[in-house]
Design a protein around this motif. Sequence first.
Motif, PDB file in Angstrom:
ATOM      1  N   ILE A 166      27.086  39.946  34.505  1.00 52.54           N
ATOM      2  CA  ILE A 166      25.765  39.621  35.069  1.00 52.54           C
ATOM      3  C   ILE A 166      25.837  38.323  35.879  1.00 52.54           C
ATOM      4  O   ILE A 166      25.277  38.218  36.976  1.00 52.54           O
ATOM      5  CB  ILE A 166      24.700  39.506  33.952  1.00 52.54           C
ATOM      6  CG1 ILE A 166      24.580  40.825  33.175  1.00 52.54           C
ATOM      7  CG2 ILE A 166      23.346  39.131  34.546  1.00 52.54           C
ATOM      8  CD1 ILE A 166      23.753  40.732  31.889  1.00 52.54           C
ATOM      9  N   GLN A 167      26.560  37.353  35.339  1.00 57.18           N
ATOM     10  CA  GLN A 167      26.679  36.062  36.038  1.00 57.18           C
ATOM     11  C   GLN A 167      27.347  36.244  37.408  1.00 57.18           C
ATOM     12  O   GLN A 167      26.894  35.668  38.407  1.00 57.18           O
ATOM     13  CB  GLN A 167      27.482  35.095  35.162  1.00 57.18           C
ATOM     14  CG  GLN A 167      27.557  33.686  35.729  1.00 57.18           C
ATOM     15  CD  GLN A 167      28.120  32.695  34.705  1.00 57.18           C
ATOM     16  OE1 GLN A 167      27.916  32.844  33.505  1.00 57.18           O
ATOM     17  NE2 GLN A 167      28.817  31.688  35.189  1.00 57.18           N
ATOM     18  N   THR A 168      28.382  37.058  37.444  1.00 58.32           N
ATOM     19  CA  THR A 168      29.066  37.333  38.713  1.00 58.32           C
ATOM     20  C   THR A 168      28.109  38.009  39.699  1.00 58.32           C
ATOM     21  O   THR A 168      28.069  37.672  40.894  1.00 58.32           O
ATOM     22  CB  THR A 168      30.291  38.234  38.458  1.00 58.32           C
ATOM     23  OG1 THR A 168      31.092  37.638  37.442  1.00 58.32           O
ATOM     24  CG2 THR A 168      31.115  38.413  39.716  1.00 58.32           C
ATOM     25  N   ALA A 169      27.313  38.946  39.174  1.00 56.24           N
ATOM     26  CA  ALA A 169      26.338  39.638  40.030  1.00 56.24           C
ATOM     27  C   ALA A 169      25.313  38.652  40.576  1.00 56.24           C
ATOM     28  O   ALA A 169      24.973  38.671  41.776  1.00 56.24           O
ATOM     29  CB  ALA A 169      25.648  40.754  39.243  1.00 56.24           C
ATOM     30  N   MET A 170      24.835  37.759  39.720  1.00 60.10           N
ATOM     31  CA  MET A 170      23.806  36.801  40.142  1.00 60.10           C
ATOM     32  C   MET A 170      24.355  35.809  41.163  1.00 60.10           C
ATOM     33  O   MET A 170      23.662  35.431  42.098  1.00 60.10           O
ATOM     34  CB  MET A 170      23.238  36.065  38.914  1.00 60.10           C
ATOM     35  CG  MET A 170      22.329  36.925  38.054  1.00 60.10           C
ATOM     36  SD  MET A 170      20.801  37.387  38.931  1.00 60.10           S
ATOM     37  CE  MET A 170      20.419  38.956  38.135  1.00 60.10           C
ATOM     38  N   ALA A 193      27.608  46.985  41.308  1.00 59.19           N
ATOM     39  CA  ALA A 193      28.874  46.273  41.529  1.00 59.19           C
ATOM     40  C   ALA A 193      29.456  46.617  42.905  1.00 59.19           C
ATOM     41  O   ALA A 193      29.947  45.736  43.628  1.00 59.19           O
ATOM     42  CB  ALA A 193      29.870  46.621  40.422  1.00 59.19           C
ATOM     43  N   GLU A 194      29.370  47.888  43.257  1.00 54.67           N
ATOM     44  CA  GLU A 194      29.875  48.349  44.556  1.00 54.67           C
ATOM     45  C   GLU A 194      29.128  47.655  45.689  1.00 54.67           C
ATOM     46  O   GLU A 194      29.724  47.106  46.615  1.00 54.67           O
ATOM     47  CB  GLU A 194      29.656  49.862  44.630  1.00 54.67           C
ATOM     48  CG  GLU A 194      30.585  50.597  45.564  1.00 54.67           C
ATOM     49  CD  GLU A 194      30.390  52.109  45.401  1.00 54.67           C
ATOM     50  OE1 GLU A 194      31.082  52.702  44.553  1.00 54.67           O
ATOM     51  OE2 GLU A 194      29.513  52.663  46.102  1.00 54.67           O
ATOM     52  N   LYS A 195      27.798  47.651  45.556  1.00 57.59           N
ATOM     53  CA  LYS A 195      26.950  47.051  46.580  1.00 57.59           C
ATOM     54  C   LYS A 195      27.234  45.556  46.742  1.00 57.59           C
ATOM     55  O   LYS A 195      27.276  45.029  47.854  1.00 57.59           O
ATOM     56  CB  LYS A 195      25.490  47.258  46.187  1.00 57.59           C
ATOM     57  CG  LYS A 195      24.490  46.637  47.143  1.00 57.59           C
ATOM     58  CD  LYS A 195      23.307  47.549  47.353  1.00 57.59           C
ATOM     59  CE  LYS A 195      22.593  47.186  48.641  1.00 57.59           C
ATOM     60  NZ  LYS A 195      21.685  48.225  49.070  1.00 57.59           N
ATOM     61  N   LEU A 196      27.428  44.869  45.602  1.00 54.39           N
ATOM     62  CA  LEU A 196      27.636  43.415  45.643  1.00 54.39           C
ATOM     63  C   LEU A 196      29.108  43.054  45.817  1.00 54.39           C
ATOM     64  O   LEU A 196      29.444  41.869  45.891  1.00 54.39           O
ATOM     65  CB  LEU A 196      27.103  42.771  44.351  1.00 54.39           C
ATOM     66  CG  LEU A 196      25.609  42.949  44.067  1.00 54.39           C
ATOM     67  CD1 LEU A 196      25.234  42.280  42.748  1.00 54.39           C
ATOM     68  CD2 LEU A 196      24.758  42.389  45.212  1.00 54.39           C
ATOM     69  N   GLU A 197      29.959  44.077  45.868  1.00 57.63           N
ATOM     70  CA  GLU A 197      31.409  43.867  45.998  1.00 57.63           C
ATOM     71  C   GLU A 197      31.945  42.936  44.913  1.00 57.63           C
ATOM     72  O   GLU A 197      32.639  41.947  45.197  1.00 57.63           O
ATOM     73  CB  GLU A 197      31.751  43.342  47.410  1.00 57.63           C
ATOM     74  CG  GLU A 197      31.323  44.349  48.482  1.00 57.63           C
ATOM     75  CD  GLU A 197      31.645  43.903  49.903  1.00 57.63           C
ATOM     76  OE1 GLU A 197      31.853  42.688  50.105  1.00 57.63           O
ATOM     77  OE2 GLU A 197      31.679  44.760  50.791  1.00 57.63           O
ATOM     78  N   ILE A 198      31.574  43.258  43.671  1.00 50.54           N
ATOM     79  CA  ILE A 198      32.115  42.520  42.519  1.00 50.54           C
ATOM     80  C   ILE A 198      32.845  43.510  41.617  1.00 50.54           C
ATOM     81  O   ILE A 198      32.758  44.727  41.815  1.00 50.54           O
ATOM     82  CB  ILE A 198      31.009  41.792  41.721  1.00 50.54           C
ATOM     83  CG1 ILE A 198      29.987  42.811  41.164  1.00 50.54           C
ATOM     84  CG2 ILE A 198      30.319  40.747  42.583  1.00 50.54           C
ATOM     85  CD1 ILE A 198      29.006  42.229  40.174  1.00 50.54           C
TER      86      ILE A 198
END
Lengths: 352, 352
Positions: free
Chosen positions: A15-19, A341-346
């Motif tokens: 979640i932190q990576t996404a944020m 994750a795909e959308k945010l490239e994480i």
Amino acid sequence: MTNKRVSYSHLQNFIQTAMLALGLPPKDAQTVANYMADADLQGSDGHGVIRLPQYARRILAGGVNTNPNITIESERAATALVNGDNAMGHVVMKFATELAIAKARQSGMAWVGSRLSNHAGPASLYSRMALEHDMVGMYFAVGNANHLPAWGGLDMLLSTNPISVAVPTHLEPPIVLDMATTVAAYGKVKAKAQKGEMMPEGWMIDFEGNPLLDPKRSEEGFLLPIGGYKGYGLSLIVGILAGTLNSAAMGKSVIDFNHDDSSVTNTGQAIAIIDPAAFGDPTAFKERVDQLIRELKASKKMKGVEQIWLPGEQSHLKREEHSRLGIPISAGLEEQLRLVAEKLEIHKIQLQ
Amino acid sequence: MTNKRVSYSHLQNFIQTAMLALGLPPKDAQTVANYMADADLQGSDGHGVIRLPQYARRILAGGVNTNPNITIESERAATALVNGDNAMGHVVMKFATELAIAKARQSGMAWVGSRLSNHAGPASLYSRMALEHDMVGMYFAVGNANHLPAWGGLDMLLSTNPISVAVPTHLEPPIVLDMATTVAAYGKVKAKAQKGEMMPEGWMIDFEGNPLLDPKRSEEGFLLPIGGYKGYGLSLIVGILAGTLNSAAMGKSVIDFNHDDSSVTNTGQAIAIIDPAAFGDPTAFKERVDQLIRELKASKKMKGVEQIWLPGEQSHLKREEHSRLGIPISAGLEEQLRLVAEKLEIHKIQLQ
């Protein structure tokens, strides 16, 4: 089918990576990730990582301010109104709750309201912050979508407006009430839809008053308040205290964040903290609460009842179980998180 | 049969005379009489003069201190714990509420608890005291008899523990929520018994879980909490905040004042006051509440519903009607009051 599981620390990190990818400053990304993972850890599965796709959508649509300047608009010894500058609700409520705890330590009690905040996850995240200070925490919020009419009405003017109260204990697990003023929280309806399950009778009715059981048809009816007109009254009062008092959205001005990703929600919340030390010896208070818990748990039971539960006790056990075994993630949710994750490239979430 | 009626001022005078005869100092007799008559004026008929025979019995049995020394045991800027010295609850709560209003004016918010208090009538009497100061009032109390088990339990460890919240308005009648955390308050059960009526299904069940309808058999079962386990949680939390926090009775230590006239009840209550002026312009707040009321009242209605009610609106209308036409007194109650008057050697109540 058994759900796959994810460890707390991996979920928090995901979640932190996404944020961070969504543009939050590191400290705020960490705060949001902590609270969201805490929600899943305690089994508040309608309010944890399940909300990430929606939060991401809102942030990408400009509906949330990722670089906020949170300020105190007005203040007295025991009160404050916090302007959240449209930040993520978790960040606003962390600020507000820490402020309330500091004020309660001085004044015995404090009440801090927020406006221009956003959805902040389960109510008990904030009431529970009082516990490590041996204080009582109370949280009230205006829900982010109206799913409830006035008693006898049909216009959706009220939300599930939750109440949470956390009470410290000496040796027993703390008492933590966390309840929507409706029979079911809307997050639970969403979780049922997610799992492809039907709702029990009594959660929702349609506009003609018939039971509504399919969570995918939830737009065709409304939630029922607890205790009929009493729950309507409670929802209204919580909304006034958390919303109207703080110049935040309430009634018609509530933005339905399930259908609108870009409007400022102007969400209102309130956190109240009582310092039991202002009323006597705080350890003696916690011991009295322990004794009360033991009286209740030792009660004779109705036929068929195996155990008396205290509010928050099941979340307490969930927290222990999920710490040990990991947090269950359904296949449907895993797929949604994969898309985020795909959308945010994480990196993808790694399940056990 | 139409009930006979009594004017507010005559009812107040009758109660005041009774309280003087029972040994209360003139000022306290007046306070108790004002609040008890106010309860009947607003239609809280389970909590007004109907309680006089019981109060008289308790005072005569030495269960209440008629010459109390009410003190502040501990105090901070926004809190106080009031020791009621076993006075009549109305006198203790007048003291506590006035103190809370004064503190809220300074600190923005105040929370005052009581211990060694007694039954104080309907919750809304005290929350409403905030209204004339344009403040929000919240009242919580531990009921004076346990009629509720833990959810799933059979031991009577909880009471109807009421919540009242009063919200000031600009032009509309104020919003006043006043609710037991059970489907029905026990005062309503008593009022049904008094009138010789049956209770509706859903108020009480017997120990096997069957509906209990005869209010004269109320000892053979228990009240149901609103929203099932949620109402159990609310009752528990109210009891902790109003009782346990204040070192007042809660759980097993609650005295059943229907069966015990002489033991000290150590009743606990709490009054919380918020000054909206600490959160912005108070008139603007009251106007926002007005607007919310109008939105709710203008709502489309379900089939068969004539009107949307706000919490406190029906009491508001009762207050107007009873001021104009007098307060209805049933024949059964008239007879009970005649017996009290005879015992105390005071004038009878005069009905129109």
